[in-house]
Design an enzyme around this catalytic site. Structure first.
Site, short mmCIF file in Angstrom:
data_model
loop_
_atom_site.label_atom_id
_atom_site.label_comp_id
_atom_site.label_asym_id
_atom_site.label_seq_id
_atom_site.Cartn_x
_atom_site.Cartn_y
_atom_site.Cartn_z
N VAL A 67 2.22 -3.89 11.17
CA VAL A 67 1.74 -4.77 10.10
C VAL A 67 2.39 -6.14 10.28
CG1 VAL A 67 1.53 -5.13 7.62
CG2 VAL A 67 1.46 -2.81 8.55
N ASP A 100 -0.32 11.26 0.41
CA ASP A 100 0.95 10.70 0.88
C ASP A 100 1.49 9.70 -0.14
OD1 ASP A 100 3.08 10.50 2.62
OD2 ASP A 100 2.13 8.97 3.90
#
Length: 414
Positions: free
Chosen positions: A43, A154
Protein backbone atom coordinates in the site's frame (compact mmCIF):
# COMPACT_ATOMS: atom_id res chain seq x y z
CA UNK A 1 19.00 -2.74 -45.51
CA UNK A 2 18.54 -1.22 -42.12
CA UNK A 3 19.83 -3.24 -39.17
CA UNK A 4 17.27 -5.03 -37.07
CA UNK A 5 16.40 -2.82 -34.08
CA UNK A 6 16.99 -4.21 -30.62
CA UNK A 7 13.97 -5.64 -28.83
CA UNK A 8 11.86 -3.17 -26.84
CA UNK A 9 12.61 -3.20 -23.13
CA UNK A 10 10.11 -5.20 -21.12
CA UNK A 11 8.55 -3.94 -17.93
CA UNK A 12 9.65 -5.94 -14.92
CA UNK A 13 6.95 -8.09 -13.40
CA UNK A 14 8.69 -8.28 -10.03
CA UNK A 15 9.64 -4.70 -9.14
CA UNK A 16 10.60 -4.22 -5.51
CA UNK A 17 8.13 -1.93 -3.72
CA UNK A 18 10.66 0.91 -3.36
CA UNK A 19 11.29 0.97 -7.11
CA UNK A 20 7.80 2.33 -7.75
CA UNK A 21 8.25 5.40 -5.56
CA UNK A 22 8.12 8.50 -7.72
CA UNK A 23 6.14 6.75 -10.45
CA UNK A 24 3.13 8.63 -11.79
CA UNK A 25 0.12 6.46 -12.60
CA UNK A 26 -2.10 7.50 -15.50
CA UNK A 27 -0.16 10.75 -15.74
CA UNK A 28 -1.72 11.93 -12.52
CA UNK A 29 -1.15 9.87 -9.35
CA UNK A 30 2.37 10.08 -7.95
CA UNK A 31 3.42 7.33 -5.53
CA UNK A 32 5.19 9.16 -2.71
CA UNK A 33 5.77 6.67 0.11
CA UNK A 34 5.03 3.17 1.35
CA UNK A 35 2.29 2.92 3.97
CA UNK A 36 2.54 -0.80 4.59
CA UNK A 37 3.07 -4.32 3.31
CA UNK A 38 0.53 -7.11 3.40
CA UNK A 39 0.21 -10.73 2.41
CA UNK A 40 -1.41 -9.74 -0.88
CA UNK A 41 0.39 -6.53 -1.88
CA UNK A 42 1.89 -3.17 -0.97
CA UNK A 43 0.00 0.00 0.00
CA UNK A 44 1.41 3.35 -1.12
CA UNK A 45 0.58 6.92 -0.30
CA UNK A 46 -0.10 8.85 -3.50
CA UNK A 47 -0.88 12.43 -4.45
CA UNK A 48 -3.03 13.59 -7.34
CA UNK A 49 -0.70 16.07 -9.04
CA UNK A 50 -3.68 18.00 -10.48
CA UNK A 51 -5.77 18.42 -7.33
CA UNK A 52 -3.16 17.78 -4.60
CA UNK A 53 -5.55 15.21 -3.06
CA UNK A 54 -3.94 12.38 -1.12
CA UNK A 55 -4.96 8.77 -1.72
CA UNK A 56 -3.85 5.31 -0.67
CA UNK A 57 -2.99 2.99 -3.54
CA UNK A 58 -2.94 -0.77 -3.06
CA UNK A 59 -0.66 -2.52 -5.55
CA UNK A 60 -1.78 -6.09 -6.21
CA UNK A 61 0.86 -8.03 -8.17
CA UNK A 62 -0.13 -10.07 -11.20
CA UNK A 63 3.06 -12.06 -11.63
CA UNK A 64 3.06 -15.66 -10.45
CA UNK A 65 -0.65 -15.83 -9.69
CA UNK A 66 -2.49 -18.99 -10.63
CA UNK A 67 -6.13 -18.96 -11.74
CA UNK A 68 -7.42 -19.43 -8.19
CA UNK A 69 -5.34 -16.55 -6.82
CA UNK A 70 -6.52 -14.28 -9.63
CA UNK A 71 -10.13 -15.10 -8.79
CA UNK A 72 -9.53 -14.35 -5.09
CA UNK A 73 -7.87 -11.04 -5.99
CA UNK A 74 -10.75 -10.10 -8.27
CA UNK A 75 -13.25 -11.09 -5.60
CA UNK A 76 -11.55 -8.82 -3.05
CA UNK A 77 -11.84 -5.81 -5.37
CA UNK A 78 -15.46 -6.53 -6.31
CA UNK A 79 -16.65 -7.15 -2.73
CA UNK A 80 -14.80 -4.12 -1.37
CA UNK A 81 -16.36 -1.89 -4.00
CA UNK A 82 -19.84 -3.20 -3.26
CA UNK A 83 -19.32 -2.69 0.48
CA UNK A 84 -17.84 0.79 0.05
CA UNK A 85 -21.27 2.24 -0.59
CA UNK A 86 -21.41 2.56 3.21
CA UNK A 87 -19.71 5.64 4.70
CA UNK A 88 -17.81 3.57 7.27
CA UNK A 89 -16.22 1.31 4.69
CA UNK A 90 -13.01 2.60 3.12
CA UNK A 91 -13.92 4.30 -0.16
CA UNK A 92 -12.68 2.75 -3.40
CA UNK A 93 -12.09 5.34 -6.11
CA UNK A 94 -10.42 3.82 -9.18
CA UNK A 95 -8.81 0.73 -10.65
CA UNK A 96 -5.62 1.23 -12.68
CA UNK A 97 -4.09 -1.60 -14.68
CA UNK A 98 -0.42 -2.05 -15.56
CA UNK A 99 1.43 -5.05 -16.99
CA UNK A 100 2.67 -6.16 -13.58
CA UNK A 101 0.09 -4.78 -11.11
CA UNK A 102 -3.48 -3.85 -10.50
CA UNK A 103 -3.51 -0.56 -8.60
CA UNK A 104 -6.56 0.04 -6.41
CA UNK A 105 -7.01 3.72 -5.55
CA UNK A 106 -8.50 4.08 -2.08
CA UNK A 107 -9.58 6.77 0.34
CA UNK A 108 -6.66 7.90 2.50
CA UNK A 109 -6.92 7.75 6.29
CA UNK A 110 -3.93 9.68 7.67
CA UNK A 111 -4.14 8.44 11.25
CA UNK A 112 -3.33 4.81 10.56
CA UNK A 113 -5.19 1.77 11.80
CA UNK A 114 -7.23 1.24 14.93
CA UNK A 115 -4.61 -1.11 16.37
CA UNK A 116 -1.96 1.63 16.42
CA UNK A 117 -4.44 4.16 17.78
CA UNK A 118 -5.18 1.90 20.74
CA UNK A 119 -1.68 0.60 21.47
CA UNK A 120 0.45 3.61 20.55
CA UNK A 121 -1.83 6.66 20.74
CA UNK A 122 -3.75 5.52 23.83
CA UNK A 123 -7.10 6.43 22.33
CA UNK A 124 -10.46 4.96 23.33
CA UNK A 125 -9.44 3.02 26.45
CA UNK A 126 -11.07 4.81 29.37
CA UNK A 127 -13.15 7.01 27.05
CA UNK A 128 -16.45 5.13 26.89
CA UNK A 129 -18.18 7.87 24.91
CA UNK A 130 -15.61 7.75 22.09
CA UNK A 131 -15.36 3.94 22.21
CA UNK A 132 -19.14 3.65 21.79
CA UNK A 133 -19.17 6.21 18.97
CA UNK A 134 -16.48 4.31 17.06
CA UNK A 135 -17.77 0.81 17.76
CA UNK A 136 -21.22 1.75 16.43
CA UNK A 137 -19.56 2.85 13.18
CA UNK A 138 -17.79 -0.50 12.87
CA UNK A 139 -20.98 -2.34 13.74
CA UNK A 140 -22.99 -0.40 11.16
CA UNK A 141 -20.40 -1.11 8.47
CA UNK A 142 -20.60 -4.84 9.19
CA UNK A 143 -24.42 -4.70 9.29
CA UNK A 144 -24.42 -3.12 5.85
CA UNK A 145 -22.00 -5.75 4.53
CA UNK A 146 -24.21 -8.56 5.83
CA UNK A 147 -27.30 -6.88 4.38
CA UNK A 148 -25.79 -7.18 0.89
CA UNK A 149 -24.49 -10.69 1.53
CA UNK A 150 -20.82 -9.91 2.26
CA UNK A 151 -19.07 -11.57 5.22
CA UNK A 152 -15.72 -10.06 6.12
CA UNK A 153 -14.08 -12.97 8.02
CA UNK A 154 -11.13 -10.84 9.14
CA UNK A 155 -12.50 -8.16 11.46
CA UNK A 156 -9.73 -6.79 13.68
CA UNK A 157 -8.26 -3.38 14.57
CA UNK A 158 -5.51 -3.76 11.96
CA UNK A 159 -8.20 -3.78 9.27
CA UNK A 160 -10.00 -0.67 10.53
CA UNK A 161 -8.59 2.74 9.57
CA UNK A 162 -8.93 5.99 11.50
CA UNK A 163 -9.38 9.66 10.63
CA UNK A 164 -10.84 12.89 12.09
CA UNK A 165 -8.74 12.70 15.27
CA UNK A 166 -10.02 9.24 16.09
CA UNK A 167 -13.71 10.03 15.67
CA UNK A 168 -14.24 8.34 12.29
CA UNK A 169 -13.33 4.78 11.36
CA UNK A 170 -13.41 2.90 8.07
CA UNK A 171 -13.58 -0.86 7.58
CA UNK A 172 -10.94 -2.06 5.11
CA UNK A 173 -9.15 -5.12 3.68
CA UNK A 174 -11.67 -7.47 2.11
CA UNK A 175 -9.01 -10.02 1.13
CA UNK A 176 -10.74 -12.82 3.05
CA UNK A 177 -14.32 -11.66 2.49
CA UNK A 178 -16.85 -14.02 0.96
CA UNK A 179 -20.39 -14.15 -0.34
CA UNK A 180 -20.89 -17.61 1.17
CA UNK A 181 -23.09 -17.62 4.25
CA UNK A 182 -21.56 -20.97 5.26
CA UNK A 183 -17.98 -22.04 4.70
CA UNK A 184 -15.65 -24.97 5.23
CA UNK A 185 -12.60 -22.71 5.06
CA UNK A 186 -11.52 -23.27 8.66
CA UNK A 187 -8.74 -21.22 10.23
CA UNK A 188 -9.49 -18.24 7.99
CA UNK A 189 -8.66 -14.91 9.61
CA UNK A 190 -6.60 -14.03 12.68
CA UNK A 191 -6.37 -16.29 15.72
CA UNK A 192 -7.26 -13.70 18.39
CA UNK A 193 -10.48 -12.80 16.57
CA UNK A 194 -11.57 -16.20 15.28
CA UNK A 195 -14.73 -17.83 16.62
CA UNK A 196 -14.48 -21.34 18.14
CA UNK A 197 -16.37 -22.87 15.22
CA UNK A 198 -14.06 -21.26 12.65
CA UNK A 199 -10.89 -22.30 14.42
CA UNK A 200 -12.00 -25.87 15.19
CA UNK A 201 -12.03 -27.89 11.97
CA UNK A 202 -14.41 -30.81 11.62
CA UNK A 203 -14.39 -33.35 8.78
CA UNK A 204 -17.13 -32.62 6.22
CA UNK A 205 -18.45 -29.77 8.41
CA UNK A 206 -19.11 -26.10 7.72
CA UNK A 207 -19.54 -22.99 9.84
CA UNK A 208 -21.76 -19.92 9.44
CA UNK A 209 -19.82 -16.82 8.43
CA UNK A 210 -22.19 -14.16 9.85
CA UNK A 211 -21.97 -15.37 13.49
CA UNK A 212 -18.21 -15.63 13.01
CA UNK A 213 -18.11 -11.89 12.23
CA UNK A 214 -20.21 -11.18 15.34
CA UNK A 215 -17.66 -13.02 17.48
CA UNK A 216 -14.81 -10.98 15.97
CA UNK A 217 -16.70 -7.78 16.75
CA UNK A 218 -16.80 -8.84 20.40
CA UNK A 219 -13.01 -9.09 20.55
CA UNK A 220 -12.70 -5.69 18.86
CA UNK A 221 -15.08 -4.27 21.50
CA UNK A 222 -12.80 -5.60 24.26
CA UNK A 223 -9.80 -4.07 22.48
CA UNK A 224 -11.51 -0.67 22.29
CA UNK A 225 -12.75 -0.56 25.87
CA UNK A 226 -9.96 -2.37 27.73
CA UNK A 227 -6.89 -2.18 25.51
CA UNK A 228 -6.29 -5.92 25.55
CA UNK A 229 -7.51 -9.23 24.19
CA UNK A 230 -9.86 -11.41 26.23
CA UNK A 231 -7.83 -14.54 25.36
CA UNK A 232 -5.26 -15.75 22.89
CA UNK A 233 -7.53 -18.24 21.13
CA UNK A 234 -11.18 -19.17 21.55
CA UNK A 235 -10.42 -22.80 22.23
CA UNK A 236 -10.75 -24.98 25.29
CA UNK A 237 -7.01 -25.48 25.00
CA UNK A 238 -6.67 -21.84 26.07
CA UNK A 239 -6.92 -21.61 29.86
CA UNK A 240 -8.46 -18.12 29.90
CA UNK A 241 -11.15 -19.01 27.40
CA UNK A 242 -11.78 -22.21 29.35
CA UNK A 243 -12.24 -20.12 32.50
CA UNK A 244 -14.77 -17.94 30.68
CA UNK A 245 -16.73 -20.99 29.51
CA UNK A 246 -16.83 -22.23 33.08
CA UNK A 247 -17.87 -18.84 34.49
CA UNK A 248 -19.12 -16.07 32.16
CA UNK A 249 -18.46 -13.55 34.92
CA UNK A 250 -14.77 -14.40 34.77
CA UNK A 251 -14.09 -11.52 32.37
CA UNK A 252 -15.13 -9.05 35.07
CA UNK A 253 -12.29 -10.36 37.24
CA UNK A 254 -9.65 -9.56 34.61
CA UNK A 255 -11.21 -6.60 32.79
CA UNK A 256 -12.51 -3.30 34.16
CA UNK A 257 -15.95 -3.72 32.63
CA UNK A 258 -19.41 -2.93 33.93
CA UNK A 259 -22.10 -5.59 34.45
CA UNK A 260 -23.89 -4.20 31.38
CA UNK A 261 -20.89 -4.68 29.10
CA UNK A 262 -20.23 -8.08 30.64
CA UNK A 263 -23.79 -9.10 29.70
CA UNK A 264 -23.23 -7.92 26.13
CA UNK A 265 -19.98 -9.88 25.88
CA UNK A 266 -21.73 -12.99 27.21
CA UNK A 267 -24.26 -12.68 24.39
CA UNK A 268 -21.51 -12.17 21.78
CA UNK A 269 -19.21 -14.91 23.06
CA UNK A 270 -21.95 -17.53 23.00
CA UNK A 271 -20.42 -20.71 21.63
CA UNK A 272 -23.74 -22.05 20.39
CA UNK A 273 -24.35 -19.99 17.25
CA UNK A 274 -28.10 -20.57 17.54
CA UNK A 275 -28.06 -18.44 20.71
CA UNK A 276 -25.36 -15.93 19.72
CA UNK A 277 -26.64 -12.39 19.47
CA UNK A 278 -27.43 -10.88 16.06
CA UNK A 279 -26.18 -7.53 14.83
CA UNK A 280 -29.50 -5.68 15.17
CA UNK A 281 -29.96 -6.68 18.79
CA UNK A 282 -26.30 -6.04 19.50
CA UNK A 283 -26.67 -2.49 18.24
CA UNK A 284 -29.65 -1.92 20.52
CA UNK A 285 -27.71 -3.16 23.55
CA UNK A 286 -24.66 -1.03 22.72
CA UNK A 287 -26.77 2.12 22.34
CA UNK A 288 -28.57 1.40 25.62
CA UNK A 289 -25.41 0.56 27.57
CA UNK A 290 -24.84 3.48 29.99
CA UNK A 291 -21.18 2.73 30.65
CA UNK A 292 -18.65 0.22 29.33
CA UNK A 293 -15.93 0.37 31.94
CA UNK A 294 -15.57 1.11 35.62
CA UNK A 295 -13.78 4.31 36.60
CA UNK A 296 -10.49 3.66 34.91
CA UNK A 297 -7.19 4.30 36.61
CA UNK A 298 -4.69 1.71 35.46
CA UNK A 299 -4.80 -1.94 34.56
CA UNK A 300 -4.05 -4.41 37.28
CA UNK A 301 -0.67 -6.10 36.69
CA UNK A 302 -2.29 -9.50 37.07
CA UNK A 303 -5.86 -10.81 37.15
CA UNK A 304 -7.51 -11.19 40.56
CA UNK A 305 -8.29 -14.76 39.65
CA UNK A 306 -6.02 -16.93 37.60
CA UNK A 307 -7.48 -18.87 34.67
CA UNK A 308 -5.35 -21.81 35.79
CA UNK A 309 -7.70 -22.20 38.76
CA UNK A 310 -10.27 -23.56 36.36
CA UNK A 311 -9.07 -27.11 35.86
CA UNK A 312 -9.95 -28.63 32.48
CA UNK A 313 -11.86 -31.45 34.12
CA UNK A 314 -14.32 -29.02 35.72
CA UNK A 315 -15.59 -27.63 32.41
CA UNK A 316 -18.68 -29.10 30.83
CA UNK A 317 -18.03 -29.65 27.14
CA UNK A 318 -21.64 -28.92 26.27
CA UNK A 319 -21.09 -25.34 27.51
CA UNK A 320 -19.03 -24.78 24.37
CA UNK A 321 -20.89 -26.56 21.60
CA UNK A 322 -19.54 -25.08 18.39
CA UNK A 323 -22.52 -25.56 16.13
CA UNK A 324 -25.67 -27.65 16.11
CA UNK A 325 -25.19 -30.48 18.61
CA UNK A 326 -24.06 -33.86 17.37
CA UNK A 327 -22.35 -36.78 19.02
CA UNK A 328 -19.05 -36.59 17.06
CA UNK A 329 -18.61 -32.89 17.91
CA UNK A 330 -19.44 -33.47 21.56
CA UNK A 331 -16.91 -36.27 21.73
CA UNK A 332 -14.19 -34.11 20.20
CA UNK A 333 -14.90 -31.29 22.65
CA UNK A 334 -14.79 -33.67 25.57
CA UNK A 335 -11.45 -34.97 24.36
CA UNK A 336 -10.12 -31.40 24.14
CA UNK A 337 -10.90 -30.84 27.84
CA UNK A 338 -8.09 -33.21 28.75
CA UNK A 339 -5.55 -30.83 27.24
CA UNK A 340 -3.60 -28.91 29.89
CA UNK A 341 -1.72 -25.73 29.03
CA UNK A 342 -0.24 -22.77 30.93
CA UNK A 343 -2.24 -19.58 31.35
CA UNK A 344 -2.78 -17.78 28.05
CA UNK A 345 -1.55 -14.26 27.45
CA UNK A 346 -4.97 -12.76 28.12
CA UNK A 347 -3.54 -9.24 28.36
CA UNK A 348 -1.52 -9.48 25.14
CA UNK A 349 -2.40 -6.39 23.11
CA UNK A 350 0.70 -4.48 22.16
CA UNK A 351 2.61 -3.76 18.95
CA UNK A 352 4.32 -7.14 19.33
CA UNK A 353 0.96 -8.96 19.28
CA UNK A 354 -0.03 -7.73 15.82
CA UNK A 355 -1.12 -10.67 13.65
CA UNK A 356 -1.13 -11.34 9.94
CA UNK A 357 -4.31 -12.66 8.39
CA UNK A 358 -4.16 -16.24 7.21
CA UNK A 359 -5.95 -18.79 5.15
CA UNK A 360 -6.06 -22.26 6.60
CA UNK A 361 -3.29 -24.48 5.32
CA UNK A 362 -6.06 -26.83 4.29
CA UNK A 363 -8.14 -24.08 2.70
CA UNK A 364 -10.49 -25.27 0.00
CA UNK A 365 -11.33 -21.73 -1.12
CA UNK A 366 -11.32 -21.84 -4.92
CA UNK A 367 -12.02 -18.15 -5.31
CA UNK A 368 -15.58 -18.91 -6.35
CA UNK A 369 -18.47 -18.15 -4.01
CA UNK A 370 -21.43 -20.44 -4.35
CA UNK A 371 -23.98 -17.63 -4.14
CA UNK A 372 -21.88 -14.81 -5.62
CA UNK A 373 -23.76 -12.18 -7.54
CA UNK A 374 -20.88 -9.97 -8.65
CA UNK A 375 -19.04 -9.96 -11.95
CA UNK A 376 -15.50 -11.25 -11.90
CA UNK A 377 -12.90 -8.57 -12.49
CA UNK A 378 -10.95 -8.94 -15.72
CA UNK A 379 -9.27 -6.78 -18.32
CA UNK A 380 -11.83 -7.90 -20.87
CA UNK A 381 -14.76 -6.76 -18.74
CA UNK A 382 -13.81 -3.36 -17.31
CA UNK A 383 -16.03 -2.13 -14.52
CA UNK A 384 -17.88 1.19 -14.56
CA UNK A 385 -18.95 3.43 -11.71
CA UNK A 386 -22.63 2.69 -12.13
CA UNK A 387 -22.26 -0.56 -10.28
CA UNK A 388 -18.70 -1.56 -11.15
CA UNK A 389 -15.26 -0.02 -11.73
CA UNK A 390 -13.36 1.37 -14.72
CA UNK A 391 -9.70 2.23 -15.30
CA UNK A 392 -8.82 5.88 -14.81
CA UNK A 393 -7.38 7.32 -18.03
CA UNK A 394 -8.68 10.88 -18.48
CA UNK A 395 -6.50 13.56 -16.92
CA UNK A 396 -8.99 16.42 -17.03
CA UNK A 397 -11.63 14.92 -14.79
CA UNK A 398 -12.39 16.38 -11.39
CA UNK A 399 -12.49 14.29 -8.20
CA UNK A 400 -12.32 10.59 -8.94
CA UNK A 401 -15.77 9.60 -7.82
CA UNK A 402 -18.34 10.41 -5.19
CA UNK A 403 -20.57 7.55 -4.09
CA UNK A 404 -24.29 7.98 -3.82
CA UNK A 405 -24.91 8.68 -0.12
CA UNK A 406 -25.86 5.72 2.01
CA UNK A 407 -28.85 6.60 4.18
CA UNK A 408 -28.79 4.62 7.42
CA UNK A 409 -31.89 4.22 9.57
CA UNK A 410 -32.19 4.35 13.33
CA UNK A 411 -28.75 5.86 13.81
CA UNK A 412 -28.10 7.60 17.11
CA UNK A 413 -25.40 10.27 17.11
CA UNK A 414 -22.66 10.14 19.73
Amino acid sequence: MLPTPPPSPQLSTCLPPEARLGCILAGRLELTSILGHGAFGVVYQAVDVLTNTTYAVKALPKAGLDARQKRIQGREIALHYQASQHPNVLGMQRILESPDCTFVVLEYCPEGDLFANITEQGRYVGDDHLAKHVFLQILDAVRYCHSVGIYHRDLKPENILVKDHGHTVKLADFGLATKDSVSNDYGCGSTFYMSPECGHSQPHARYATAPNDVWSLGVVLVNLTCGRNPWKKASLEDSTFRAFVKDPNFLRSILNITPELNHILERIFECDIRRRIGLDELRELIVACPQFTTFYSELAPSPPRSPVEYAPATVDAMDCAATAPSSPETDILRQSLRFTSPASQWSMFSPSSKQNSIYSTTSSDSGYDSDASYTEVSNNQPFNFYGNLIPFQEQNKGPYFTHQPYVATNITAY
